[in-house]
Design an enzyme around this catalytic site. Sequence first.
Site, PDB file in Angstrom:
ATOM      1  N   GLU A  73     -13.590   4.501   7.393  1.00  0.00           N
ATOM      2  CA  GLU A  73     -12.217   5.237   8.136  1.00  0.00           C
ATOM      3  C   GLU A  73     -12.725   5.223   9.620  1.00  0.00           C
ATOM      4  O   GLU A  73     -13.585   5.873  10.162  1.00  0.00           O
ATOM      5  CB  GLU A  73     -11.566   6.375   7.763  1.00  0.00           C
ATOM      6  CG  GLU A  73     -10.627   6.987   8.414  1.00  0.00           C
ATOM      7  CD  GLU A  73      -9.397   6.128   8.442  1.00  0.00           C
ATOM      8  OE1 GLU A  73      -9.466   4.912   8.985  1.00  0.00           O
ATOM      9  OE2 GLU A  73      -8.288   6.541   7.714  1.00  0.00           O
ATOM     10  N   ASP A  85      -3.307   5.479  -2.121  1.00  0.00           N
ATOM     11  CA  ASP A  85      -3.968   6.520  -1.449  1.00  0.00           C
ATOM     12  C   ASP A  85      -4.180   7.505  -2.743  1.00  0.00           C
ATOM     13  O   ASP A  85      -3.192   8.082  -3.268  1.00  0.00           O
ATOM     14  CB  ASP A  85      -3.276   7.040  -0.338  1.00  0.00           C
ATOM     15  CG  ASP A  85      -4.271   8.311   0.469  1.00  0.00           C
ATOM     16  OD1 ASP A  85      -5.373   8.692  -0.189  1.00  0.00           O
ATOM     17  OD2 ASP A  85      -3.617   8.614   1.307  1.00  0.00           O
ATOM     18  N   CYS A 141      -5.371  13.683   7.385  1.00  0.00           N
ATOM     19  CA  CYS A 141      -5.216  12.192   8.097  1.00  0.00           C
ATOM     20  C   CYS A 141      -6.510  11.617   8.628  1.00  0.00           C
ATOM     21  O   CYS A 141      -6.858  12.620   9.508  1.00  0.00           O
ATOM     22  CB  CYS A 141      -4.083  11.877   8.728  1.00  0.00           C
ATOM     23  SG  CYS A 141      -3.911  10.365   9.309  1.00  0.00           S
ATOM     24  N   ARG A 195     -13.948   5.202   0.174  1.00  0.00           N
ATOM     25  CA  ARG A 195     -13.331   5.706   1.729  1.00  0.00           C
ATOM     26  C   ARG A 195     -14.226   6.832   2.199  1.00  0.00           C
ATOM     27  O   ARG A 195     -14.775   7.816   1.361  1.00  0.00           O
ATOM     28  CB  ARG A 195     -11.980   6.120   1.725  1.00  0.00           C
ATOM     29  CG  ARG A 195     -11.648   6.581   3.205  1.00  0.00           C
ATOM     30  CD  ARG A 195     -10.239   6.992   3.259  1.00  0.00           C
ATOM     31  NE  ARG A 195     -10.025   7.907   4.255  1.00  0.00           N
ATOM     32  CZ  ARG A 195      -8.687   8.527   4.652  1.00  0.00           C
ATOM     33  NH1 ARG A 195      -7.777   7.797   4.006  1.00  0.00           N
ATOM     34  NH2 ARG A 195      -8.483   9.442   5.540  1.00  0.00           N
ATOM     35  N   TYR A 240       1.088  -1.180   0.181  1.00  0.00           N
ATOM     36  CA  TYR A 240      -0.175   0.031   0.021  1.00  0.00           C
ATOM     37  C   TYR A 240       0.727   1.271   0.048  1.00  0.00           C
ATOM     38  O   TYR A 240       1.636   1.319   0.820  1.00  0.00           O
ATOM     39  CB  TYR A 240      -1.016  -0.011   1.223  1.00  0.00           C
ATOM     40  CG  TYR A 240      -1.606   1.254   1.479  1.00  0.00           C
ATOM     41  CD1 TYR A 240      -2.503   1.678   0.476  1.00  0.00           C
ATOM     42  CD2 TYR A 240      -1.399   2.015   2.765  1.00  0.00           C
ATOM     43  CE1 TYR A 240      -3.319   2.887   0.649  1.00  0.00           C
ATOM     44  CE2 TYR A 240      -2.164   3.398   2.877  1.00  0.00           C
ATOM     45  CZ  TYR A 240      -3.143   3.635   1.840  1.00  0.00           C
ATOM     46  OH  TYR A 240      -3.829   4.996   2.111  1.00  0.00           O
ATOM     47  N   ASP A 271       0.248  14.994   6.522  1.00  0.00           N
ATOM     48  CA  ASP A 271      -0.853  14.535   5.758  1.00  0.00           C
ATOM     49  C   ASP A 271      -2.062  15.683   5.728  1.00  0.00           C
ATOM     50  O   ASP A 271      -3.059  15.271   6.571  1.00  0.00           O
ATOM     51  CB  ASP A 271      -1.208  13.025   6.208  1.00  0.00           C
ATOM     52  CG  ASP A 271      -2.114  12.578   5.429  1.00  0.00           C
ATOM     53  OD1 ASP A 271      -2.239  12.940   4.259  1.00  0.00           O
ATOM     54  OD2 ASP A 271      -2.662  11.421   5.759  1.00  0.00           O
ATOM     55  N   ASP A 286      -6.531  10.292  -1.896  1.00  0.00           N
ATOM     56  CA  ASP A 286      -7.023  11.403  -1.239  1.00  0.00           C
ATOM     57  C   ASP A 286      -8.408  11.659  -1.596  1.00  0.00           C
ATOM     58  O   ASP A 286      -9.211  10.485  -1.753  1.00  0.00           O
ATOM     59  CB  ASP A 286      -6.089  12.645  -1.236  1.00  0.00           C
ATOM     60  CG  ASP A 286      -4.808  12.582  -0.982  1.00  0.00           C
ATOM     61  OD1 ASP A 286      -4.775  11.983   0.086  1.00  0.00           O
ATOM     62  OD2 ASP A 286      -3.930  12.878  -1.464  1.00  0.00           O
TER      63      ASP A 286
END
Length: 283
Positions: free
Chosen positions: A174, A72, A109, A144, A31, A45, A74
Amino acid sequence: MLAGGGLAVAPGAYDCITARAVQTAGFKAVYMTGAGTSATLGYPDYGLLTMREMVDNAARLVAAVDIPVIADADAGYGNELNVYRTVMEYEQAGVAGIHIEDQEDPKRCGHLDDKRIIPQGDYIAKIRAALAARKNPDFVIIARTDARAVTGLDDAIQRARAALAAGADIAFVEAPQDLEELRLVPERVNGPCLVNIVWKGKTPDISLDEAQAMGFKLALLPGLLLKSVVQTCDQVLHSLKEIRRYPPPHGSGDITPSEGFRRFGAGEWDGIRQAVEAATFDR
């Protein structure tokens, strides 16, 4: 891997060194952590990196390993058009899958406070744009949601279910904040779910076996190597200041220069050099 039984595990990497370490250890996927990628450029982040910076790093990881790279992405770096291009760029870079979230830009984050999310309709529009952009049906779209910290677990699960209904491959809720919430995610989402294991983060600490038993299909451990590397650097540099010579190796062994180069393809490049030299001599 996702079609089979069990739990797919992808430790986090932020550069080619850590990506190769994941592969050398025998894991079947890696990842690309956004937090780690930000750290390599000297930033927290906080959504400060551009899509190009993230994709370029992902492309380097893809070139360095022979296992699938999950990355990722975003919040997709803008609106639906930006998401469309984001998917194009990651797919062209050879990435196996990405996750896109429902935070406002600039994002934070997922294990920090003060996050903000966009309306569900706007989020689902981004997921649909991502699906429309992909050309390879094996390119995995992970939806996500950071809604748990803003509007609660029920809304987060609703968003995850809506994303799967729109065509996303995996749901990523998350930062559930206790074991009961964590257990409820795969139970109530009714589709493939991802668990993000962050040491000392919002999500409770669980083992991979516990995550598998709960029904999760994919586990990310984004900060595993970043945290370990930073701590090791601190220890080694402190030792250097204290003993004023090259510190003894930490852990169970040491890496010689030749072993270090071997990890990063020295044998392959030696073969290329010999072939080129032979071809040149023949001419």
